[in-house]
Design a protein around this motif. Structure first.
Motif, mmCIF file in Angstrom:
data_model
loop_
_atom_site.group_PDB
_atom_site.id
_atom_site.type_symbol
_atom_site.label_atom_id
_atom_site.label_comp_id
_atom_site.label_asym_id
_atom_site.label_seq_id
_atom_site.Cartn_x
_atom_site.Cartn_y
_atom_site.Cartn_z
ATOM 1 N N SER A 232 0.835 -1.195 0.000
ATOM 2 C CA SER A 232 0.000 0.000 0.000
ATOM 3 C C SER A 232 0.869 1.244 0.000
ATOM 4 O O SER A 232 2.097 1.172 0.154
ATOM 5 C CB SER A 232 -0.915 0.004 1.226
ATOM 6 N N ALA A 233 0.230 2.394 -0.153
ATOM 7 C CA ALA A 233 0.959 3.666 -0.149
ATOM 8 C C ALA A 233 1.639 3.899 1.208
ATOM 9 O O ALA A 233 2.641 4.613 1.297
ATOM 10 C CB ALA A 233 0.004 4.811 -0.469
ATOM 11 N N LYS A 234 1.094 3.269 2.261
ATOM 12 C CA LYS A 234 1.665 3.438 3.600
ATOM 13 C C LYS A 234 2.780 2.431 3.872
ATOM 14 O O LYS A 234 3.356 2.411 4.962
ATOM 15 C CB LYS A 234 0.574 3.272 4.649
ATOM 16 N N GLY A 235 3.073 1.590 2.888
ATOM 17 C CA GLY A 235 4.140 0.614 3.044
ATOM 18 C C GLY A 235 3.716 -0.673 3.732
ATOM 19 O O GLY A 235 4.567 -1.471 4.133
ATOM 20 N N THR A 236 2.417 -0.884 3.864
ATOM 21 C CA THR A 236 1.915 -2.115 4.472
ATOM 22 C C THR A 236 1.533 -3.120 3.386
ATOM 23 O O THR A 236 1.249 -2.746 2.247
ATOM 24 C CB THR A 236 0.692 -1.833 5.361
ATOM 25 N N VAL A 237 1.510 -4.388 3.752
ATOM 26 C CA VAL A 237 1.185 -5.458 2.795
ATOM 27 C C VAL A 237 -0.328 -5.557 2.643
ATOM 28 O O VAL A 237 -1.060 -5.642 3.629
ATOM 29 C CB VAL A 237 1.756 -6.809 3.267
ATOM 30 N N VAL A 238 -0.785 -5.545 1.396
ATOM 31 C CA VAL A 238 -2.207 -5.697 1.106
ATOM 32 C C VAL A 238 -2.532 -7.192 1.069
ATOM 33 O O VAL A 238 -1.941 -7.936 0.286
ATOM 34 C CB VAL A 238 -2.583 -5.045 -0.243
ATOM 35 N N LYS A 239 -3.445 -7.631 1.923
ATOM 36 C CA LYS A 239 -3.771 -9.060 2.015
ATOM 37 C C LYS A 239 -4.235 -9.582 0.662
ATOM 38 O O LYS A 239 -5.001 -8.931 -0.037
ATOM 39 C CB LYS A 239 -4.861 -9.284 3.065
ATOM 40 N N TYR A 240 -3.756 -10.785 0.330
ATOM 41 C CA TYR A 240 -4.082 -11.382 -0.966
ATOM 42 C C TYR A 240 -4.356 -12.868 -0.798
ATOM 43 O O TYR A 240 -3.656 -13.558 -0.051
ATOM 44 C CB TYR A 240 -2.921 -11.182 -1.942
ATOM 45 N N VAL A 241 -5.381 -13.353 -1.478
ATOM 46 C CA VAL A 241 -5.738 -14.774 -1.437
ATOM 47 C C VAL A 241 -5.224 -15.439 -2.711
ATOM 48 O O VAL A 241 -5.663 -15.099 -3.817
ATOM 49 C CB VAL A 241 -7.258 -14.974 -1.315
ATOM 50 N N PHE A 242 -4.291 -16.390 -2.569
ATOM 51 C CA PHE A 242 -3.650 -17.028 -3.720
ATOM 52 C C PHE A 242 -4.479 -18.207 -4.227
ATOM 53 O O PHE A 242 -4.185 -19.364 -3.925
ATOM 54 C CB PHE A 242 -2.243 -17.501 -3.360
ATOM 55 N N THR A 243 -5.509 -17.903 -4.993
ATOM 56 C CA THR A 243 -6.248 -18.953 -5.692
ATOM 57 C C THR A 243 -5.851 -18.912 -7.163
ATOM 58 O O THR A 243 -5.341 -17.900 -7.662
ATOM 59 C CB THR A 243 -7.765 -18.759 -5.568
ATOM 60 N N GLU A 244 -6.108 -20.002 -7.861
ATOM 61 C CA GLU A 244 -5.770 -20.062 -9.287
ATOM 62 C C GLU A 244 -6.493 -18.959 -10.061
ATOM 63 O O GLU A 244 -5.899 -18.278 -10.897
ATOM 64 C CB GLU A 244 -6.131 -21.437 -9.844
ATOM 65 N N LYS A 245 -7.767 -18.760 -9.766
ATOM 66 C CA LYS A 245 -8.553 -17.756 -10.479
ATOM 67 C C LYS A 245 -8.029 -16.354 -10.207
ATOM 68 O O LYS A 245 -7.904 -15.529 -11.128
ATOM 69 C CB LYS A 245 -10.019 -17.868 -10.070
ATOM 70 N N ASN A 246 -7.696 -16.056 -8.943
ATOM 71 C CA ASN A 246 -7.184 -14.731 -8.605
ATOM 72 C C ASN A 246 -5.866 -14.449 -9.316
ATOM 73 O O ASN A 246 -5.645 -13.338 -9.835
ATOM 74 C CB ASN A 246 -6.987 -14.608 -7.094
#
Length: 280
Positions: A232-246
């Motif tokens: 993010s702009a604040k330097g934090t990690v944006v949560k992400y779900v690692f699915t094949e479709k995503n």
């Protein structure tokens, strides 16, 4: 199967059944037993009478178990597979079990910790061994390979062998590599737990509490085009779900695949010309 057809294919009962079957393996069976061991030993006669002198849970212990259930529900809100959900639930349950055993007896907690360690060493989560088109890099070889031929598009997975999310991503990444690989669209992996310099160079945090494991980065023309999870702009990690479709959608792999396929004849021709010059 065509890549687009695979993406649009609706979920079926077989996939659900496969997810349930994946739980009935030694790793998860032992994990569930460890996660419920305090409750079983504390309420099952005559074991509870021998170990604890009584066979009932105290009110405070019930409160902690209830609190554990709430934590598991909150932490698992975005899990997409049965195995992911169970892994997180067992992790928190084993921490609480260790605390409960410690409150009653330090030796009990020590023995329980030994069993958890033995489970981790001898019954780890099985590693995916299916078909894949993945190059495993060691250290600076990754940077050199990306720079060597900028016509090749690379999708690189930065992972750590000890990280459960990385282990869970392995079969998904392997299937995608099997579906989308071309001579000029390649997939690779780098174990950042072994190569700290590369982890630092590509800005991947490798700590035990890191939210950047795993990290996928798309390289085009020798440069990073995008990554997930993003920052993010604040330097934090944006949560992400690692699915094949995503992964396919966010990295626009269908479009990247088609672009690379159009460029493939020219790339092969240039490669043949270079090879011919070397031979002459």
């Amino acid at each position: 199967m065509d890549a687009i057809g695979r993406l649009l294919r609706p979920p079926n009962l077989k996939s659900v059944t496969d997810g349930v079957k994946s739980v009935f393996i030694p790793h998860f069976i032992a994990n569930i037993l460890l996660s419920t061991s305090f409750f079983i030993l504390k309420t099952l006669p005559p074991i509870c009478e021998f170990l604890f002198e009584d066979c009932s849970l105290e009110l405070k212990q019930w409160e902690w178990l209830t609190f554990l259930g709430c934590v598991i529900v909150l932490k698992n809100r975005k899990q997409v597979t049965v195995t992911d959900y169970l892994s997180v639930a067992c992790m928190f349950a084993k921490v609480l079990n260790l605390v409960l055993f410690y409150q009653i007896s330090v030796p009990y907690a020590f023995v329980y910790g030994i069993f958890c360690l033995l489970h981790f060493v001898f019954l780890p989560l099985p590693v995916y061994k299916g078909p894949e088109f993945v190059t495993y890099f060691r250290g600076p070889h990754l940077k050199n390979e990306i720079a060597r031929d900028k016509r090749v598009t690379w999708v690189i997975c930065f992972y750590a062998a000890w990280s459960p999310p990385c282990v869970n991503l392995a079969p998904v990444f392997a299937e995608i590599s099997n579906e989308y690989h071309l001579d000029n669209l390649q997939f690779g992996k780098l174990d950042v737990s072994k190569f700290a310099d590369e982890a630092e160079e590509y800005k991947v945090n490798t700590s035990s509490f890191s939210k950047q494991l795993p990290t996928l980065i798309l390289f085009q023309d020798g440069k990073e085009k995008m990554r997930r999870p993003a920052m993010s702009a604040k330097g934090t990690v944006v949560k992400y779900v690692f699915t094949e479709k995503n992964i396919i959608n966010d990295f626009e792999l269908n479009e990247v695949y088609n672009q690379c396929k159009k460029m493939l004849p020219k790339a092969k021709k240039d490669k043949d010309v270079q090879q011919e010059k070397k031979e002459n």
